[in-house]
Design a protein around this motif. Structure first.
Motif, PDB file in Angstrom:
ATOM      1  N   MET A  94       0.838  -1.195   0.000  1.00  0.00           N
ATOM      2  CA  MET A  94       0.000   0.000   0.000  1.00  0.00           C
ATOM      3  C   MET A  94       0.879   1.254   0.000  1.00  0.00           C
ATOM      4  SD  MET A  94      -3.262  -0.743  -0.020  1.00  0.00           S
ATOM      5  CE  MET A  94      -4.341  -2.159   0.258  1.00  0.00           C
ATOM      6  N   LYS A  95       0.413   2.292  -0.730  1.00  0.00           N
ATOM      7  CA  LYS A  95       1.169   3.530  -0.822  1.00  0.00           C
ATOM      8  C   LYS A  95       0.826   4.457   0.342  1.00  0.00           C
ATOM      9  CE  LYS A  95       1.489   3.383  -5.877  1.00  0.00           C
ATOM     10  NZ  LYS A  95       1.168   4.072  -7.130  1.00  0.00           N
ATOM     11  N   THR A  96       1.801   5.264   0.748  1.00  0.00           N
ATOM     12  CA  THR A  96       1.584   6.255   1.796  1.00  0.00           C
ATOM     13  C   THR A  96       1.781   7.681   1.283  1.00  0.00           C
ATOM     14  OG1 THR A  96       3.882   6.100   2.513  1.00  0.00           O
ATOM     15  CG2 THR A  96       2.299   4.640   3.594  1.00  0.00           C
ATOM     16  N   HIS A  97       2.341   7.825   0.080  1.00  0.00           N
ATOM     17  CA  HIS A  97       2.559   9.154  -0.491  1.00  0.00           C
ATOM     18  C   HIS A  97       1.242   9.729  -0.993  1.00  0.00           C
ATOM     19  CE1 HIS A  97       4.304  12.477  -2.702  1.00  0.00           C
ATOM     20  NE2 HIS A  97       3.689  12.052  -3.796  1.00  0.00           N
ATOM     21  N   ILE A  98       0.989  11.005  -0.654  1.00  0.00           N
ATOM     22  CA  ILE A  98      -0.241  11.655  -1.094  1.00  0.00           C
ATOM     23  C   ILE A  98       0.052  12.514  -2.318  1.00  0.00           C
ATOM     24  CG2 ILE A  98      -2.084  13.241  -0.451  1.00  0.00           C
ATOM     25  CD1 ILE A  98      -1.673  12.462   2.430  1.00  0.00           C
ATOM     26  N   ASP A  99      -0.647  12.250  -3.378  1.00  0.00           N
ATOM     27  CA  ASP A  99      -0.530  13.044  -4.594  1.00  0.00           C
ATOM     28  C   ASP A  99      -1.257  14.371  -4.377  1.00  0.00           C
ATOM     29  OD1 ASP A  99      -2.055  13.783  -7.332  1.00  0.00           O
ATOM     30  OD2 ASP A  99      -0.070  12.941  -7.757  1.00  0.00           O
ATOM     31  N   ASN A 100      -0.535  15.483  -4.511  1.00  0.00           N
ATOM     32  CA  ASN A 100      -1.105  16.800  -4.202  1.00  0.00           C
ATOM     33  C   ASN A 100      -2.276  17.157  -5.093  1.00  0.00           C
ATOM     34  OD1 ASN A 100       0.599  17.373  -2.048  1.00  0.00           O
ATOM     35  ND2 ASN A 100       2.200  18.215  -3.387  1.00  0.00           N
ATOM     36  N   ALA A 101      -2.192  16.775  -6.353  1.00  0.00           N
ATOM     37  CA  ALA A 101      -3.304  17.074  -7.261  1.00  0.00           C
ATOM     38  C   ALA A 101      -4.550  16.301  -6.857  1.00  0.00           C
ATOM     39  CB  ALA A 101      -2.894  16.729  -8.699  1.00  0.00           C
ATOM     40  N   ALA A 102      -4.361  15.030  -6.489  1.00  0.00           N
ATOM     41  CA  ALA A 102      -5.502  14.223  -6.054  1.00  0.00           C
ATOM     42  C   ALA A 102      -6.081  14.757  -4.751  1.00  0.00           C
ATOM     43  CB  ALA A 102      -5.081  12.764  -5.893  1.00  0.00           C
ATOM     44  N   LEU A 103      -5.209  15.221  -3.852  1.00  0.00           N
ATOM     45  CA  LEU A 103      -5.677  15.769  -2.589  1.00  0.00           C
ATOM     46  C   LEU A 103      -6.479  17.049  -2.820  1.00  0.00           C
ATOM     47  CD1 LEU A 103      -5.760  15.731   0.487  1.00  0.00           C
ATOM     48  CD2 LEU A 103      -3.541  16.904   0.493  1.00  0.00           C
ATOM     49  N   LYS A 104      -6.010  17.887  -3.726  1.00  0.00           N
ATOM     50  CA  LYS A 104      -6.735  19.114  -4.051  1.00  0.00           C
ATOM     51  C   LYS A 104      -8.115  18.777  -4.605  1.00  0.00           C
ATOM     52  CE  LYS A 104      -6.384  23.366  -6.786  1.00  0.00           C
ATOM     53  NZ  LYS A 104      -5.556  24.142  -7.743  1.00  0.00           N
ATOM     54  N   GLU A 105      -8.173  17.749  -5.430  1.00  0.00           N
ATOM     55  CA  GLU A 105      -9.450  17.332  -6.008  1.00  0.00           C
ATOM     56  C   GLU A 105     -10.396  16.825  -4.917  1.00  0.00           C
ATOM     57  OE1 GLU A 105     -11.138  14.010  -9.183  1.00  0.00           O
ATOM     58  OE2 GLU A 105      -9.013  14.581  -9.238  1.00  0.00           O
ATOM     59  N   LEU A 106      -9.846  16.068  -3.947  1.00  0.00           N
ATOM     60  CA  LEU A 106     -10.666  15.568  -2.846  1.00  0.00           C
ATOM     61  C   LEU A 106     -11.234  16.718  -2.023  1.00  0.00           C
ATOM     62  CD1 LEU A 106     -11.750  13.313  -0.983  1.00  0.00           C
ATOM     63  CD2 LEU A 106      -9.538  13.361   0.201  1.00  0.00           C
ATOM     64  N   ARG A 107     -10.407  17.734  -1.751  1.00  0.00           N
ATOM     65  CA  ARG A 107     -10.848  18.859  -0.932  1.00  0.00           C
ATOM     66  C   ARG A 107     -11.989  19.630  -1.587  1.00  0.00           C
ATOM     67  NH1 ARG A 107      -7.513  20.152   3.374  1.00  0.00           N
ATOM     68  NH2 ARG A 107      -5.357  19.363   3.337  1.00  0.00           N
ATOM     69  N   GLN A 108     -12.007  19.682  -2.920  1.00  0.00           N
ATOM     70  CA  GLN A 108     -13.040  20.432  -3.624  1.00  0.00           C
ATOM     71  C   GLN A 108     -14.400  19.757  -3.413  1.00  0.00           C
ATOM     72  OE1 GLN A 108     -11.629  20.566  -7.661  1.00  0.00           O
ATOM     73  NE2 GLN A 108     -10.176  22.226  -7.270  1.00  0.00           N
ATOM     74  N   GLY A 109     -15.305  20.447  -2.819  1.00  0.00           N
ATOM     75  CA  GLY A 109     -16.636  19.902  -2.584  1.00  0.00           C
ATOM     76  C   GLY A 109     -16.738  19.010  -1.362  1.00  0.00           C
ATOM     77  N   PHE A 110     -15.631  18.875  -0.612  1.00  0.00           N
ATOM     78  CA  PHE A 110     -15.667  18.041   0.593  1.00  0.00           C
ATOM     79  C   PHE A 110     -16.281  18.847   1.730  1.00  0.00           C
ATOM     80  CE2 PHE A 110     -14.056  15.654   4.214  1.00  0.00           C
ATOM     81  CZ  PHE A 110     -14.079  14.342   3.763  1.00  0.00           C
ATOM     82  N   SER A 111     -17.368  18.369   2.294  1.00  0.00           N
ATOM     83  CA  SER A 111     -18.109  19.135   3.304  1.00  0.00           C
ATOM     84  C   SER A 111     -17.512  19.028   4.689  1.00  0.00           C
ATOM     85  CB  SER A 111     -19.570  18.665   3.347  1.00  0.00           C
ATOM     86  OG  SER A 111     -20.188  18.868   2.087  1.00  0.00           O
ATOM     87  N   GLY A 112     -16.784  17.956   4.937  1.00  0.00           N
ATOM     88  CA  GLY A 112     -16.178  17.770   6.249  1.00  0.00           C
ATOM     89  C   GLY A 112     -14.816  18.427   6.313  1.00  0.00           C
ATOM     90  N   GLU A 113     -13.873  17.753   6.980  1.00  0.00           N
ATOM     91  CA  GLU A 113     -12.540  18.308   7.159  1.00  0.00           C
ATOM     92  C   GLU A 113     -11.488  17.258   6.839  1.00  0.00           C
ATOM     93  OE1 GLU A 113      -9.909  20.814  10.484  1.00  0.00           O
ATOM     94  OE2 GLU A 113     -11.888  20.013  10.997  1.00  0.00           O
ATOM     95  N   ILE A 114     -10.456  17.673   6.127  1.00  0.00           N
ATOM     96  CA  ILE A 114      -9.314  16.823   5.808  1.00  0.00           C
ATOM     97  C   ILE A 114      -8.173  17.181   6.759  1.00  0.00           C
ATOM     98  CG2 ILE A 114      -7.654  16.143   4.053  1.00  0.00           C
ATOM     99  CD1 ILE A 114     -10.492  15.342   3.334  1.00  0.00           C
ATOM    100  N   LEU A 115      -7.677  16.194   7.485  1.00  0.00           N
ATOM    101  CA  LEU A 115      -6.578  16.419   8.430  1.00  0.00           C
ATOM    102  C   LEU A 115      -5.328  15.681   7.978  1.00  0.00           C
ATOM    103  CD1 LEU A 115      -8.418  16.017  11.864  1.00  0.00           C
ATOM    104  CD2 LEU A 115      -7.710  18.147  10.763  1.00  0.00           C
ATOM    105  N   LEU A 116      -4.214  16.420   7.925  1.00  0.00           N
ATOM    106  CA  LEU A 116      -2.900  15.851   7.648  1.00  0.00           C
ATOM    107  C   LEU A 116      -2.088  15.876   8.946  1.00  0.00           C
ATOM    108  CD1 LEU A 116      -2.155  17.585   4.216  1.00  0.00           C
ATOM    109  CD2 LEU A 116      -3.317  15.406   4.659  1.00  0.00           C
ATOM    110  N   PRO A 117      -0.981  15.134   9.012  1.00  0.00           N
ATOM    111  CA  PRO A 117      -0.219  15.047  10.265  1.00  0.00           C
ATOM    112  C   PRO A 117       0.213  16.389  10.843  1.00  0.00           C
ATOM    113  CG  PRO A 117       0.471  13.320   8.774  1.00  0.00           C
ATOM    114  CD  PRO A 117      -0.473  14.184   7.997  1.00  0.00           C
TER     115      PRO A 117
END
Length: 459
Positions: free
Chosen positions: A1-24
């Motif tokens: 399993m991968k642990t690296h977060i793709d920044n573009a994918a993360l930006k896409e997830l944040r768009q329209g996400f109603s809750g909260e995204i927490l990073l370390p």
């Protein structure tokens, strides 16, 4: 399993996400990753605190695309810590905790992150209830999908017996509804199969009339336990289904009803959780009340208050297990009582015997639960603070199981145990049920995306 977060994918997830995204590095991250079992210390790469179903869809899609290990968190009570992943993605449902009650239809629809407290407090004003866990902080979703045994199970059946419908986000990001008419194979699998088939975002339950309950908590010194327990065993053979509860050793708390010589020492307790008023409860429990107990607490109360009465304090190190018994003869009673001397005292640990029978035994047999016909279950429930006690706590649990094994059925309720190997997982369902579950798993999660659970490998 991968642990690296793709920044573009993360930006896409944040768009329209109603809750909260927490990073370390974010404020609140460390608090968000705490579980009930303080032994578990994992650092996910991302915690997606979902506020609605589309957040869950987005998080599942994100995790699958990036090949991240996915953990799903509801109440976070599971002793093995499967609600957390090291370096992966946690789908945290706790913000999705709403409960909608239809008192006329006697149903409740519960969001996937709700706890027993959310459910019980919502149904209580209507004098309605359904079987919940034995503490208020347990997550409704994980509890129910694992089967769901609680104080009211002898009267109203298991939680999954009262499940009418469920909504899941599956591994491919689709929202699927399951009931007796919609995806019936999946609905069958949700009666004990756990979180193997998707993220449960909504559960609908049948409710029952219940104006209140009566709790009778009776205490003795440990030396009296074998004699009292023999009477309790025989009493349960003819007790009405309204009688729930259990027999347990605990560290007696500093309460007014506890004799001074027992405070902070090992005490033996009979708890009767009676689905009805106090006058009835006293009459039904008369054989137990005649045994010369040394302390008592007897009170009629709302069911939601009973659910809070034995709430386990957070922040302790945990280790639990269980053994289901076909019989509980005098020799088994002696072994059960002797092993209580290995408990860590003082601590919140509980050395428990729960009765089954009633509506549990009478419930549907065509569900993937192997343990419902056993009359008794032994449940060593260990909690302690000092890491130096870890091995002692584990050994007490294992030795109690070994002591009672001559009378064991071989089956097990998976919500009561941690990682105990594949054979124990199969024992939770039975071999034929496991094979059918594996075929359903292959239909809804062929790549085993949801594997942080008591895992069913896709067929």
């Amino acid at each position: 399993m991968k642990t690296h977060i793709d920044n573009a994918a993360l930006k896409e997830l944040r768009q329209g996400f109603s809750g909260e995204i927490l990073l370390p590095e974010d404020a609140g991250y460390d608090e968000a990753r705490k579980l009930f079992n303080a032994m578990i210390d994992r650092r996910p790469a991302i915690i997606a605190q979902c506020a609605e179903v589309q957040d869950v869809v987005g998080a599942v899609t994100f995790g699958r695309r990036l090949e991240m290990e996915i953990a799903v968190r509801g109440g976070g009570h599971g002793v093995a810590g499967k609600a957390l992943t090291e370096g992966g993605l946690v789908i945290d449902l706790r913000r999705m905790n709403g409960v909608s009650v239809d008192p006329d239809a006697r149903t409740a629809t519960v969001a996937g992150g709700a706890t027993m407290s959310h459910l019980d407090r919502a149904t209580q004003p209507h004098d309605l209830a359904t079987t919940g866990g034995r503490v208020s902080t347990t997550g409704v979703g994980g509890f129910t999908l694992g089967g769901g045994d609680g104080w009211l199970a002898r009267k109203f059946g298991l939680a999954c017996d009262n499940l009418l419908a469920a909504e899941l986000v599956t591994a491919d990001g689709n929202v699927v509804r399951a009931s007796e008419r919609e995806n019936p194979d999946l609905f069958w699998a949700l009666h004990g199969g756990g979180g193997n088939f998707g993220v449960a975002t909504s559960l609908t339950f049948r409710l029952h009339e219940l104006a209140g309950v009566t709790a009778l908590l009776l205490l003795w010194s440990p030396a009296k336990a074998p004699e009292v327990l023999r009477v309790y065993r025989d009493y349960l053979e003819t007790a009405p289904d309204e009688v729930g509860g259990g027999a347990l050793y605990i560290t007696a708390p500093p309460e007014d009803f506890v004799p001074g010589h027992l405070v902070d020492h090992l005490a033996f307790v009979i708890l009767v959780a009676y689905a009805g008023p106090e006058a009835e409860a006293r009459d039904v429990a008369a054989p137990l009340l005649a045994l010369g107990h040394e302390g008592e607490m007897i009170a009629e109360m709302p069911y939601a208050d009973l659910q809070c009465m034995l709430d386990d304090p957070p922040g302790y190190r945990n280790y639990w297990s269980a053994e289901y018994l076909k019989a509980f003869p005098d020799e088994a009673i002696e072994r059960f009582c002797e092993r209580a001397g290995d408990m860590i005292v003082p601590s919140p640990s509980q050395h428990v015997l729960f009765p089954q029978g009633g509506a549990v035994a009478k419930g549907p047999t065509d569900v993937p639960i192997s343990w419902r016909h056993a009359p008794w279950v032994v449940h060593p429930f260990g909690l302690w603070e000092n890491p130096a006690d870890d091995e002692r706590g584990r050994q007490w649990t294992r030795r109690l199981r070994e002591d009672l094994r001559p009378w064991a059925s071989g089956n097990v309720y998976l919500n009561f145990i941690g990682d105990e190997g594949r054979e124990r997982v199969i024992a939770g369902f039975g071999q034929e049920n496991y094979q059918r579950l594996a075929r359903i798993k292959a239909q809804y999660d062929p790549q085993n995306l949801f594997h942080l659970n008591h895992n069913i490998a896709p067929a």
